[in-house]
Write an enzyme that holds these catalytic residues in place. Structure first.
Site, PDB file in Angstrom:
ATOM      1  N   THR A  41       0.698  -1.291  -0.186  1.00  0.00           N
ATOM      2  CA  THR A  41      -0.102   0.099   0.235  1.00  0.00           C
ATOM      3  C   THR A  41       0.951   1.490  -0.016  1.00  0.00           C
ATOM      4  O   THR A  41       0.004   2.466  -0.149  1.00  0.00           O
ATOM      5  CB  THR A  41      -0.897  -0.120   1.615  1.00  0.00           C
ATOM      6  N   HIS A  46       7.659  -0.279   6.851  1.00  0.00           N
ATOM      7  CA  HIS A  46       6.773   0.406   7.992  1.00  0.00           C
ATOM      8  C   HIS A  46       7.255  -0.403   9.049  1.00  0.00           C
ATOM      9  O   HIS A  46       7.819  -2.089   9.494  1.00  0.00           O
ATOM     10  CB  HIS A  46       5.495   1.399   8.216  1.00  0.00           C
ATOM     11  N   HIS A  49       5.048  -4.350   9.453  1.00  0.00           N
ATOM     12  CA  HIS A  49       5.909  -5.172   9.035  1.00  0.00           C
ATOM     13  C   HIS A  49       7.362  -5.578   8.895  1.00  0.00           C
ATOM     14  O   HIS A  49       7.482  -6.822   8.833  1.00  0.00           O
ATOM     15  CB  HIS A  49       6.388  -4.397   7.095  1.00  0.00           C
ATOM     16  N   LYS A  83      -9.945  -0.680   9.583  1.00  0.00           N
ATOM     17  CA  LYS A  83     -10.143   0.705   8.606  1.00  0.00           C
ATOM     18  C   LYS A  83     -11.818   0.883   8.279  1.00  0.00           C
ATOM     19  O   LYS A  83     -12.450   0.435   8.752  1.00  0.00           O
ATOM     20  CB  LYS A  83      -9.451   0.208   7.089  1.00  0.00           C
ATOM     21  N   ARG A  87      -9.785   2.028   1.676  1.00  0.00           N
ATOM     22  CA  ARG A  87      -9.094   2.225   1.106  1.00  0.00           C
ATOM     23  C   ARG A  87      -8.970   2.893  -0.479  1.00  0.00           C
ATOM     24  O   ARG A  87      -9.274   2.852  -1.636  1.00  0.00           O
ATOM     25  CB  ARG A  87      -7.656   0.772   0.802  1.00  0.00           C
ATOM     26  N   GLN A 173      -7.689 -13.767  -0.260  1.00  0.00           N
ATOM     27  CA  GLN A 173      -6.705 -14.621   0.796  1.00  0.00           C
ATOM     28  C   GLN A 173      -6.549 -15.734   1.529  1.00  0.00           C
ATOM     29  O   GLN A 173      -5.786 -16.010   1.289  1.00  0.00           O
ATOM     30  CB  GLN A 173      -6.738 -13.826   2.423  1.00  0.00           C
ATOM     31  N   ASP A 194      -4.574  -9.245  14.268  1.00  0.00           N
ATOM     32  CA  ASP A 194      -5.298  -8.559  13.448  1.00  0.00           C
ATOM     33  C   ASP A 194      -6.389  -9.196  12.641  1.00  0.00           C
ATOM     34  O   ASP A 194      -7.294  -9.002  11.656  1.00  0.00           O
ATOM     35  CB  ASP A 194      -5.663  -6.944  13.296  1.00  0.00           C
ATOM     36  N   LYS A 229      -1.647   2.214  18.444  1.00  0.00           N
ATOM     37  CA  LYS A 229      -0.196   0.982  17.836  1.00  0.00           C
ATOM     38  C   LYS A 229       1.134   1.647  17.928  1.00  0.00           C
ATOM     39  O   LYS A 229       1.033   2.704  17.779  1.00  0.00           O
ATOM     40  CB  LYS A 229      -1.111   0.803  16.798  1.00  0.00           C
ATOM     41  N   LYS A 232       3.875   5.507  14.669  1.00  0.00           N
ATOM     42  CA  LYS A 232       3.829   6.604  14.472  1.00  0.00           C
ATOM     43  C   LYS A 232       4.300   7.687  14.802  1.00  0.00           C
ATOM     44  O   LYS A 232       4.486   7.863  16.620  1.00  0.00           O
ATOM     45  CB  LYS A 232       1.642   6.589  14.713  1.00  0.00           C
ATOM     46  N   THR A 233       4.477   9.112  14.290  1.00  0.00           N
ATOM     47  CA  THR A 233       4.454  10.152  14.919  1.00  0.00           C
ATOM     48  C   THR A 233       4.229  11.129  14.593  1.00  0.00           C
ATOM     49  O   THR A 233       2.909  10.853  13.646  1.00  0.00           O
ATOM     50  CB  THR A 233       6.250   9.794  14.224  1.00  0.00           C
TER      51      THR A 233
END
Length: 397
Positions: A41, A46, A49, A83, A87, A173, A194, A229, A232-233
């Site tokens: 995506t 990140h 992953h 979500k 997306r 999937q 998840d 989570k 993240k910043t």
């Protein structure tokens, strides 16, 4: 062969499994082919992953064979898990570019040589060739709509409205797992917790259609002690691509994790022995900073190499220790060498208004002094500190 499930359990990875006793026995007896899926995506992996790659590396080190599945096909639908909105749709060209970026980054962590060499596959190679009527007759008949609507992965989207497009994600999937089972003898899918419903669907599909055993295992999600989570910043995700998140910023992110999260991160994201981790994290005072440094250094070394990890550590120590010798530098051009235009030109703030508010809130220091004057002069070579995380030496042209 040591049983890798013992390793994964001891380090806090394992969240859910299916047919756990049989899987444990299988992992201890022979090399098992397994896979983890990554939807492309973005053009970089990140931190989320990264944890999956570490688990994959533990599996490979124990003698098991990894398949890295990159979702060039499923990315055309978009995973609805967690979500609130659908997306953004990507073109096939964008997806293909992201796939190539992922392959390049993953090769730094996983071995593609040797007896249990990893392979990379792209599910676009088989999903884009499917005949839809054949698919829903052959695969769709094994999926219960009632059960799918109760699945955790659809929970958030149901509140806002789940499109039929997204509803196809789980069967797709599941079909991936079936395809890999047939083509490569893959019997185990791994992923974040998840993804439990999606992963379990694939294992069940194999058992129903092929009448053969297949297994699922999910991992603890990388969250803070408060349940948020990680990765993240203020700027967004913590990326593995240094053009998106510099080695210094990457190092600083991990150097500044909460005291209560250090032990978990060391276990999940590094390969330091558990005994060493226990020794590093046994203190509840300022000595926990040594554990934070070890965490930041080990992760930065894994992602960016030892030289860049050492440089990032030196920069951080210079900033927090009061020295300026190894800090990151930025050459800027400003009409007025005062604090507000310098903050904007250096990219520390996005506007004069933001810079003014930050100063008024006490969030800016110049060298060793808190800035209180919005017209404070800045000299070439001065160091600007924004809070505890941003430290920059400015060179004025």
């Amino acid at each position: 062969m040591a049983n890798v499930m013992d390793t994964l359990r001891a380090r806090g990875f394992v969240k859910q499994t299916v047919y756990e006793e049989d899987l444990y026995k299988l992992l201890g007896e022979k090399s098992v082919t397994f896979y983890i899926g990554f939807d492309p995506t973005a053009d970089s992996l990140h931190v989320g992953h990264f944890m999956q790659l570490i688990a994959m590396k533990h599996m490979q080190a124990a003698g098991h064979k990894p398949i890295i599945l990159i979702g060039g096909g499923t990315a055309m639908i978009g995973d609805p898990t967690g979500k609130t909105d659908m997306r953004k749709m990507m073109t096939r060209e964008t997806i293909n570019y992201h796939v190539e970026c992922f392959k390049k980054q993953m090769s730094k962590f996983i071995s593609f040589e040797g007896e249990n060499a990893a392979i990379i596959v792209n599910n676009a190679d088989w999903l884009l060739k499917l005949n839809y009527l054949d698919f829903i007759r052959d695969i769709g008949t094994h999926f219960s709509v009632n059960e799918m609507l109760r699945a955790k992965c659809f929970e958030t989207r149901l509140e806002r409205g789940l499109s039929f497009l997204e509803f196809n994600y789980m069967p797709m999937q599941g079909y991936d797992f079936l395809h890999l089972f047939k083509e490569y003898g893959c019997v185990l899918e791994l992923g974040g917790d998840d993804q439990w419903s999606n992963i379990l669907a694939g294992a069940n599909l194999i058992r129903v259609k092929e009448k053969k055993p297949a297994y699922a295992m999910t991992f603890t999600l990388l969250t803070t002690s408060e349940g948020k989570k990680m990765g993240k910043t203020e700027k967004g995700a913590v990326w593995l691509d240094e053009s998106k998140t510099s080695p210094y910023e990457f190092y600083q992110y991990w150097r500044n994790v909460a005291d209560t999260d250090v032990e978990k991160c060391l276990k999940l994201l590094t390969f330091l022995p558990l005994e060493q981790i226990a020794e590093l994290t046994k203190y509840n005072d300022e000595r926990i900073n040594a554990a934070k440094e070890a965490l930041a250094f080990e992760l930065t070394k894994l992602v960016h190499g030892e030289a860049k990890a050492t440089a990032a550590q030196s920069e951080a120590r210079a900033a927090f220790g009061g020295g300026n010798g190894n800090l990151p530098e930025k050459e800027i051009s400003v009409d007025t060498a005062t604090i507000i235009p310098v903050l904007v030109a250096a990219g520390i703030c996005t506007s004069n208004g933001e810079a003014r508010r930050l100063i008024q809130q006490g969030g800016v220091s110049l060298n060793d002094d808190k800035v209180t004057d919005i017209n404070a002069p800045v000299k070439s070579g001065d160091v600007i500190h924004k809070g505890k995380k941003v430290h920059l030496k400015v060179i004025l042209k």
